[in-house]
Design an enzyme around this catalytic site. Structure first.
Site, mmCIF file in Angstrom:
data_model
loop_
_atom_site.group_PDB
_atom_site.id
_atom_site.type_symbol
_atom_site.label_atom_id
_atom_site.label_comp_id
_atom_site.label_asym_id
_atom_site.label_seq_id
_atom_site.Cartn_x
_atom_site.Cartn_y
_atom_site.Cartn_z
ATOM 1 N N ASP A 86 6.710 1.051 1.775
ATOM 2 C CA ASP A 86 6.443 0.232 0.664
ATOM 3 C C ASP A 86 7.668 0.062 0.211
ATOM 4 O OD1 ASP A 86 3.128 -1.046 1.919
ATOM 5 O OD2 ASP A 86 3.518 1.066 2.113
ATOM 6 N N ASP A 116 1.103 -1.493 0.310
ATOM 7 C CA ASP A 116 0.502 -0.043 -0.205
ATOM 8 C C ASP A 116 1.037 1.171 -0.262
ATOM 9 O OD1 ASP A 116 0.872 -0.236 2.649
ATOM 10 O OD2 ASP A 116 -0.709 0.778 3.303
ATOM 11 N N THR A 164 2.621 -5.897 2.945
ATOM 12 C CA THR A 164 3.531 -4.360 3.030
ATOM 13 C C THR A 164 2.393 -3.759 3.626
ATOM 14 O OG1 THR A 164 4.116 -3.799 1.858
ATOM 15 C CG2 THR A 164 5.594 -4.914 2.624
ATOM 16 N N PHE A 173 -0.510 -0.695 12.855
ATOM 17 C CA PHE A 173 -1.153 0.024 11.766
ATOM 18 C C PHE A 173 -1.899 -1.009 11.288
ATOM 19 C CE2 PHE A 173 -1.827 1.922 6.870
ATOM 20 C CZ PHE A 173 -2.723 2.780 7.664
ATOM 21 N N ASN A 174 -0.652 -1.856 9.819
ATOM 22 C CA ASN A 174 -1.629 -2.942 9.270
ATOM 23 C C ASN A 174 -2.577 -3.492 9.534
ATOM 24 O OD1 ASN A 174 -0.050 -1.948 7.073
ATOM 25 N ND2 ASN A 174 2.191 -3.120 7.670
ATOM 26 N N HIS A 234 9.927 0.239 8.049
ATOM 27 C CA HIS A 234 9.479 -0.642 8.204
ATOM 28 C C HIS A 234 9.462 -2.290 7.180
ATOM 29 C CE1 HIS A 234 7.281 0.812 11.611
ATOM 30 N NE2 HIS A 234 7.067 2.256 11.048
ATOM 31 N N ASP A 235 8.419 -1.885 5.980
ATOM 32 C CA ASP A 235 8.063 -2.573 5.286
ATOM 33 C C ASP A 235 9.849 -3.469 4.173
ATOM 34 O OD1 ASP A 235 5.673 -1.730 6.143
ATOM 35 O OD2 ASP A 235 5.516 -0.613 3.936
ATOM 36 N N ASN A 279 -2.645 3.107 3.055
ATOM 37 C CA ASN A 279 -1.799 4.005 4.030
ATOM 38 C C ASN A 279 -2.562 5.189 3.217
ATOM 39 O OD1 ASN A 279 0.809 3.357 4.985
ATOM 40 N ND2 ASN A 279 1.592 2.660 3.913
HETATM 41 C C1 BDR Z 1 2.797 -0.199 8.360
HETATM 42 O O1 BDR Z 1 2.098 0.623 8.455
HETATM 43 C C2 BDR Z 1 2.179 1.630 7.472
HETATM 44 O O2 BDR Z 1 1.423 3.365 7.535
HETATM 45 C C3 BDR Z 1 3.500 1.381 6.815
HETATM 46 O O3 BDR Z 1 3.652 1.441 5.786
HETATM 47 C C4 BDR Z 1 4.162 0.006 7.378
HETATM 48 O O4 BDR Z 1 3.325 -0.683 6.532
HETATM 49 C C5 BDR Z 1 3.686 -0.134 9.880
HETATM 50 O O5 BDR Z 1 3.484 0.091 10.884
HETATM 51 CA CA CA Z 2 3.369 -0.680 4.105
#
Ligand code: BDR
Ligand code: CA
Length: 325
Positions: free
Chosen positions: A16, A11, A125, A166-167, A254-255, A40
């Site tokens: 990403d 996303d 991701t 978040f994800n 993160h991703d 996102n």
């Molecule tokens: C995740 O949340 C999104 O904002 C980032 O792309 C990542 O996948 C981190 O919590």
């Molecule tokens: Ca992401």
């Protein structure tokens, strides 16, 4: 060695986008397709962003299909505060060079799996909405899936709520479907090989909050070429957000850790655990309830990342991005 076939469901999103760049820059990875999901930003935005990032590295040959526009049960919540309204504040041309494929993501995933002559690694991701579709609609193709590696969840604290990452928080019901049908990957983890389960590796916040880049890294990349300049400008926004919002020195990429883990499996240390997803409590919605100390007696269903060798991650990322044309 033939490159490892992967399909990236994402996303984009700053991190990403960097995950896409890391995947296309490694000779050991064969990025067969990219699918997109709302997270996102809205689905049209994340899809457009995926196409634009692939354009930037001259990889408009990689097929892109759009998946789910909304979570299974909940309303869509986006992360515009972190990634901007369009999902990818930054320097790319506004419009991609090609339209998205005219098939839904699940059909592209199915085709990639059918066509593959060896099992494909799925990497997710974003929210797991499309991956829940894989579980519900393609269980007969599980033998064609080597494993699913996700960025999502946390053993300890969340980032979007005190309890949730978040994800997983965006679509906990999809995550629940995925984790209920998961197993620990075979290699070295003592898992339960079963053709009717998906081998699952969870790269959560314990790992990704250690995988951060700073303004200095942006400056190192800025003069290394088009991709380096692009990542530097992404970092200007992303690192700046984390400095202002959390007071951190850098921004966690993160991703990209999912791809880094595939490139070098010694980077992330992980343990098999039972992980369940909270889908009812309003306070703890989307929490990945990870049984770190095996108190439930429930079988492990995922390999859960706990730590990362940050220096090697940073070196890998800088080397790969600066080597891109
Ligand atoms: C995740 O949340 C999104 O904002 C980032 O792309 C990542 O996948 C981190 O919590
Ligand atoms: Ca992401």
């Amino acid at each position: 060695m033939t490159p490892r076939p992967i399909l990236l469901d994402c996303d984009p999103g700053h991190d990403d986008a960097i995950a896409i760049l890391l995947a296309v820059s490694d000779p050991g990875i064969d990025l067969r397709a990219v699918t997109t999901v709302a997270g996102n930003s809205t689905l049209p935005n994340t899809t457009r962003n995926a196409l634009r990032v692939l354009d930037m590295v001259g990889r408009a040959d990689i097929p892109v299909a759009a998946g789910r526009a909304a979570p299974l049960v909940r309303e869509l919540s986006t992360a515009a505060v972190m990634h901007g309204e369009g999902g990818l504040e930054g320097p790319l041309p506004a419009e991609p060079s090609r339209p998205v494929l005219d098939v839904p993501a699940i059909e592209l995933i199915e085709q990639v799996l059918i066509d593959a002559d060896e099992p494909v690694t799925l990497v997710a991701t974003g929210p797991l909405t499309n991956m829940a579709d894989v579980v519900s609609r393609l269980p007969h193709l599980f033998p064609k899936i080597r494993e699913l590696v996700i960025m999502g969840g946390a053993v300890d604290l969340g980032n979007w709520t005190p309890a949730a990452e978040f994800n997983i928080w965006v679509d906990p019901h999809a995550a629940d479907i995925v984790f209920r049908s998961a197993r620990v990957p075979d290699e070295g983890a003592g898992g339960r090989p079963a053709a009717d389960r998906l081998a699952l590796t969870m790269i959560g916040l314990e790992v990704t909050h250690k995988a951060w880049l700073t303004d200095e890294h942006a400056d190192v990349l800025r003069d290394t070429g088009r991709a380096g300049r692009f990542v530097a400008e992404l970092l200007d926004h992303f690192v700046g957000f984390h400095q202002r919002r959390f007071g951190w020195e850098g921004g966690p990429i993160h991703d990209a850790v999912t791809i880094a883990h595939l490139i070098d499996p010694t980077l992330v240390s992980a343990l098999p655990m039972n992980v369940q997803i909270e889908t009812e409590s309003s306070l703890c919605m989307g929490r990945t309830v990870a049984d770190r100390w095996a108190v439930t007696g429930l079988p492990a269903n995922a390999l859960v990342g706990l730590d990362i060798d940050r220096n090697r991650f940073v070196t890998m990322l800088l080397d790969h991005v600066s080597a891109l044309p």
